[in-house]
Scaffold this motif. Structure first.
Motif, PDB file in Angstrom:
ATOM      1  N   ARG A  91      11.389  -2.458  15.502  1.00 27.29           N
ATOM      2  CA  ARG A  91      12.367  -3.861  15.531  1.00 27.29           C
ATOM      3  C   ARG A  91      11.713  -4.595  14.722  1.00 27.29           C
ATOM      4  O   ARG A  91      13.074  -4.804  13.835  1.00 27.29           O
ATOM      5  N   PHE A 120      19.586  -5.076  10.036  1.00 24.43           N
ATOM      6  CA  PHE A 120      19.599  -4.099  10.935  1.00 24.43           C
ATOM      7  C   PHE A 120      19.900  -5.258  12.611  1.00 24.43           C
ATOM      8  O   PHE A 120      18.728  -5.541  12.584  1.00 24.43           O
ATOM      9  N   ARG A 121      20.538  -4.897  13.304  1.00 31.84           N
ATOM     10  CA  ARG A 121      20.973  -5.484  14.282  1.00 31.84           C
ATOM     11  C   ARG A 121      21.764  -4.489  14.845  1.00 31.84           C
ATOM     12  O   ARG A 121      21.536  -3.282  15.402  1.00 31.84           O
ATOM     13  N   TYR A 122      20.872  -4.135  16.525  1.00 34.71           N
ATOM     14  CA  TYR A 122      20.699  -3.597  16.834  1.00 34.71           C
ATOM     15  C   TYR A 122      20.644  -3.603  18.661  1.00 34.71           C
ATOM     16  O   TYR A 122      20.684  -5.445  19.188  1.00 34.71           O
ATOM     17  N   SER A 123      20.580  -2.745  19.843  1.00 31.56           N
ATOM     18  CA  SER A 123      21.080  -4.093  21.289  1.00 31.56           C
ATOM     19  C   SER A 123      19.531  -2.963  22.094  1.00 31.56           C
ATOM     20  O   SER A 123      19.315  -1.904  20.870  1.00 31.56           O
ATOM     21  N   ILE A 181      15.811   1.646  20.649  1.00 34.29           N
ATOM     22  CA  ILE A 181      16.765   0.778  19.564  1.00 34.29           C
ATOM     23  C   ILE A 181      18.735   1.251  19.787  1.00 34.29           C
ATOM     24  O   ILE A 181      18.085   3.062  19.258  1.00 34.29           O
ATOM     25  N   LEU A 202      22.127   0.775  17.635  1.00 32.74           N
ATOM     26  CA  LEU A 202      22.751   0.212  16.512  1.00 32.74           C
ATOM     27  C   LEU A 202      23.953   1.119  16.212  1.00 32.74           C
ATOM     28  O   LEU A 202      23.986   2.023  15.745  1.00 32.74           O
ATOM     29  N   VAL A 208      20.612   5.539  17.951  1.00 34.47           N
ATOM     30  CA  VAL A 208      19.535   5.254  18.506  1.00 34.47           C
ATOM     31  C   VAL A 208      18.634   6.088  17.896  1.00 34.47           C
ATOM     32  O   VAL A 208      18.013   6.800  16.884  1.00 34.47           O
TER      33      VAL A 208
END
Length: 151
Positions: free
Chosen positions: A29, A37-40, A52, A54, A60
């Motif tokens: 992360r 990169f931004r992710y949940s 993760i 994206l 993923v």
């Protein structure tokens, strides 16, 4: 072979094993975030509950521990005690991982697996190399990608 710990000690040891926010997961992360990169995290609505997600890249990332996910690498060793139980447990984990990856691919998601041996231990890769490989894959459009240690 009997266990070297009593029941209470074994229970305490096993309860300390983390299922999320593991050191390798935090490392991946951090590498992704540093590259913009931004992710949940942990989307429970996707098969396998990926570590993760994206959405922008429809991708993923799973960060798998070599032991729990039965990776064929030098970091993996079969437990000496309760061998039959462990074999059944770990092969079931591996089969579930394969099913979940297939389901994600069928749903149009791209899937990367980063193995623990690529991030820790004797066969680990340089962090810069891991970050570059993962970044290149995310931008590539390729459906699957695996990063493993250098063994």
């Amino acid at each position: 072979m009997t266990d070297v710990h009593n029941k209470a000690t074994r229970s305490r040891n096993m309860s300390a094993i983390r299922g999320k926010d593991t050191k390798p997961e935090l490392q991946v992360r951090r590498l992704l975030h540093a590259r913009g990169f931004r992710y949940s995290l942990k989307n429970r609505h996707l098969p396998g509950n990926p570590d993760i997600v994206l959405p922008k890249y429809r991708a993923v990332v799973f960060v798998h521990g070599c032991f729990w996910h039965l990776h064929d690498c030098p970091a993996f060793h079969w437990p000496a005690s309760r061998a039959d139980w462990w074999k059944e447990k770990l092969t079931a984990n591996q089969a579930r991982d394969q099913r979940n990856i297939a389901l994600l691919l069928d749903q149009g998601w791209r899937v990367a697996v980063v193995w623990e041996c690529a991030l820790r231990g004797k066969y680990r890769l340089d962090e810069l190399r891991v970050a570059e490989q993962l970044s290149a894959w995310l931008r590539s459009g390729e459906p699957e990608f695996v990063i493993r240690g250098s063994a």
